[in-house]
Enzyme design. Structure first.
Site, PDB file in Angstrom:
ATOM      1  N   LYS A  45       4.325 -28.041 -94.480  1.00  0.00           N
ATOM      2  CA  LYS A  45       5.332 -28.702 -95.300  1.00  0.00           C
ATOM      3  C   LYS A  45       4.867 -30.055 -95.817  1.00  0.00           C
ATOM      4  O   LYS A  45       5.263 -30.470 -96.896  1.00  0.00           O
ATOM      5  CB  LYS A  45       6.610 -28.868 -94.497  1.00  0.00           C
ATOM      6  N   ARG A  84       7.533 -15.645 -99.114  1.00  0.00           N
ATOM      7  CA  ARG A  84       7.830 -14.284 -98.645  1.00  0.00           C
ATOM      8  C   ARG A  84       9.074 -13.799 -99.352  1.00  0.00           C
ATOM      9  O   ARG A  84       9.720 -14.538-100.087  1.00  0.00           O
ATOM     10  CB  ARG A  84       8.122 -14.335 -97.141  1.00  0.00           C
TER      11      ARG A  84
END
Lengths: 173, 499
Positions: free
Chosen positions: B116, B292
């Protein structure tokens, strides 16, 4: 027939007459039974019509009682009379024990035998379905035994650690 | 196009992926652990490969075994679903190193975005607005405390490798930092194999609004509208909807453009999701990219008519997108409710066990993607999601009513579920008014207790079932394995229901 039906803490006394061949009978609290129609849809599904309003009830029996579903609400319903006959032991003081609330695995043991612990102090961290929770000391005392190890699969009721309370007179009972 | 793919996942998402594969004429390979031998995803597959014991590291997280299973069965590509290895670049690389196709973004992109702090740097460089906070990782509690002083409490401790709310803790004051860091690190290590963490400013009651992205290998990048996922418990989404009640066309256009810019900045390929936090003043901040298929992807499918899994497979096979942004229109409103085995009365604690009975909701505009059946044991080893109930209707009020009706029809007995709780949230004026934010459950439903108003009816239902049950003979315990006098129906029932 008279029934005493228990849902959690509440007992509902009910009376019911036997069904005729169309499933018609009366059912309700003692003294005020209403006419109802019971239609058996399957072994897990009955349609209960009370004064022109029908509800679908789904049911499945388990060792702890019957799971009843009505319009999105699930309740575990028990026959209170049957329960009393079966009652074998008084409810344990579960809140005073270090036991997981759900099947879990042990990820950390935060104390050792002989440690002094304060009420609320973390004792064992367990993980269930990737979520961690720490089981805390229910009272202050001394750790007398650790009955588990890291990685162990544990279930509710299994006592993971034992703590001898500081003082019998701390009013926790 | 591929002729056979392996689905490296379990439960509802594995079943959902196999359905699309079947429609495309692609054979499917399931993988499973010992507790999943009779699971719906195994039953739905064309062939199934046993991986090992229940512990995720021995099965659904085991890169070597899964790649070997694909080689052994002759699968040409692997779909990772969500969770497990879906966002693991090591896995994606291992798959392509073996000459197989990973149905997802390239490993390098996944690696950048999966971290992140790296993702935050990429977005900042790409002029995508980010949440105030750190852009590198830190383990030292004192230094984290100093950083938090600068950012201003409350702050969020986040796993750099995080996602799905795991390894995330809100810290209100300095004294709570050490414990939050310890828990977040430990959870992150378990969930992602990486304990590193950083801090971000905790925004006040933001909305969570995300954009679905599709990018092909030819450089086409489009967004497929937003999903509003503000209703969360423990930082995990439980109700999602699209369109977001908070977006007008102008904001949608600007956020969509930022999402496409984010995907381009990262060199994204395949389906992904760019998540934003949106504050009350209409300012939005990049949160993360999920590399995803999302759990909540069906609501996008419902309003656009697309099959996102089909798009994923086509992109992975090197085909260009079959539509442009201008070809896509959205219609009506879709809502998803996640149905977990959990107890809403006990802070949504997991509730594993045996499904004694289940019946799917049906009817117009209803889709229930699930991975359970009557007699199925919900294992303790994995995420407790049972299924996702999705509805579509012409507008938001109609979609809410349809969802409530469908939840009432979604019979699951034997494990606790949040269905009753979800019905109350959807019925609340606060939800109906569209005033949803990420603290909605904390603010409106703390210490939730079920309404006991209809318990007397449940008691009568119990008596009616007791009275009716004898008509099924002495073996009335249809859900257990107890043997009674046998009839073909009972034998069939046990075979059909239990396994």
């Amino acid at each position: 027939m008279e029934y005493r039906v228990r849902i959690d803490e509440q007992v509902y006394p009910l009376v019911a007459t036997s069904m005729d061949d169309k499933g018609r009978c009366t059912m309700g609290p003692a003294g005020e039974p209403e006419p109802v129609v019971i239609k058996v849809v399957s072994s897990n599904h009955v349609r209960l019509e009370i004064q022109g309003r029908a509800r679908s009830i789904f049911a499945a029996r388990s060792d702890d009682g019957t799971w009843i579903w009505c319009d999105g609400r699930a309740r575990v319903v028990k026959d209170a009379d049957l329960e009393e006959r079966r009652k074998s032991r008084a409810p344990g003081a579960t809140a005073r024990e270090i036991t997981p609330p759900t099947p879990a695995s042990v990820v950390r043991i935060l104390v050792e035998t002989g440690d002094r612990v304060a009420k609320g102090q973390g004792i064992v961290t367990v993980s269930a379905m990737k979520m961690e929770m720490t089981l805390t000391a229910p009272y202050s005392g001394t750790v007398t035994a650790i009955n588990t190890s890291i990685g162990a699969q544990v279930s509710p009721g299994e006592i993971l650690a034992e703590i001898a309370p500081d003082d019998e007179g701390d009013g926790n009972e | 196009m591929f002729s056979k793919i392996l689905v490296a996942n379990r439960g509802e998402i594995a079943v959902r992926i196999m359905r699309t594969a079947r429609e495309m004429g692609i054979a499917t390979v399931a993988v499973y652990s010992d507790v999943d031998a009779d699971s719906p995803h195994v039953i739905a597959s064309d062939e199934a490969v046993f991986l090992g014991e229940a512990d995720p590291s021995a099965c659904y997280l085991n890169v070597e075994k899964i790649v070997a299973a694909a080689k052994h069965t002759g699968a040409e590509a692997i779909h990772p679903g969500y969770g497990f290895l879906a966002e693991n670049p090591v896995f994606a690389k291992a798959v392509s190193d073996e000459g197989l196709v990973f149905i997802g973004p390239p490993a390098e992109v996944m690696e950048d975005l999966g971290n992140k702090t790296v993702a935050r740097r990429i977005m900042a460089e790409g002029k995508v607005p980010i949440i105030p906070g750190m852009i590198s990782c830190e383990a030292d509690v004192d230094r984290l405390c100093s950083a938090a002083d600068e950012i201003g409490y409350p702050v969020v401790v986040k796993a750099a490798a995080g996602g799905g709310g795991k390894g995330m803790r809100i810290v209100e004051a300095r004294k709570d930092m050490a414990e939050a860091v310890e828990l977040a690190r430990s959870e992150a290590l378990t969930a992602f194999g990486d304990p590193t963490i950083y801090l971000e400013k905790c925004l006040d009651r933001p909305r969570h609004v995300e954009f679905q992205i599709l990018a092909d290998t030819r450089g086409n990048v489009i967004h497929v509208f937003e999903r509003e996922c503000s209703i969360q418990r423990r930082h995990q989404k439980i109700i999602e909807e699209t369109p977001s009640p908070a977006l007008d066309e102008d904001l949608r256009e600007r956020m969509g453009a930022a999402a496409v810019a984010a995907a381009r900045a990262a060199g994204y390929v395949n389906a992904g999701t760019v998540e934003f936090l949106l504050d009350g003043s209409g300012k939005f901040y990049f949160l993360e990219v999920n590399t995803r298929l999302q759990v909540e992807h069906p609501i996008t499918e419902m309003i656009t008519g697309l099959d996102l899994v089909r798009s994923q497979i086509e992109i992975a096979a090197g085909q260009p997108l079959r539509f442009s942004r201008q070809d896509l229109t959205r219609r009506g409103h879709a809502i998803e409710c996640r149905i977990y085995a959990e107890d809403p009365e006990a802070d949504f604690m997991p509730s594993p066990g045996k499904i004694l009975f289940m019946r799917s909701p049906e009817g117009p505009g209803v889709r229930f993607d699930h991975g359970i059946q009557t007699g199925y044991h919900v294992p303790v080893n994995y995420d407790p999601i049972l299924g996702k109930l999705v509805v579509w209707a012409e507008d938001r009020p109609a979609a809410i009513e349809r969802m409530i009706r469908s939840l009432r029809e979604c019979v699951i007995l034997g494990v606790k579920t949040p269905i009753e709780f979800l019905i109350e949230v959807l019925s609340s004026e606060e939800f109906k008014s569209g005033n949803t934010h990420t603290c909605f459950i904390r603010d409106n439903c703390a210490a939730w207790k079920p309404d006991r108003g209809e318990d007397a009816l449940a008691a009568m239902g119990f008596v009616a079932h007791e009275m009716a049950a004898p008509s099924f003979g002495t073996s009335t315990d249809e859900s257990s394995t107890k043997s009674g006098p046998s009839s073909p129906w009972q034998t069939l029932g046990a075979w059909d229901l239990a396994r």
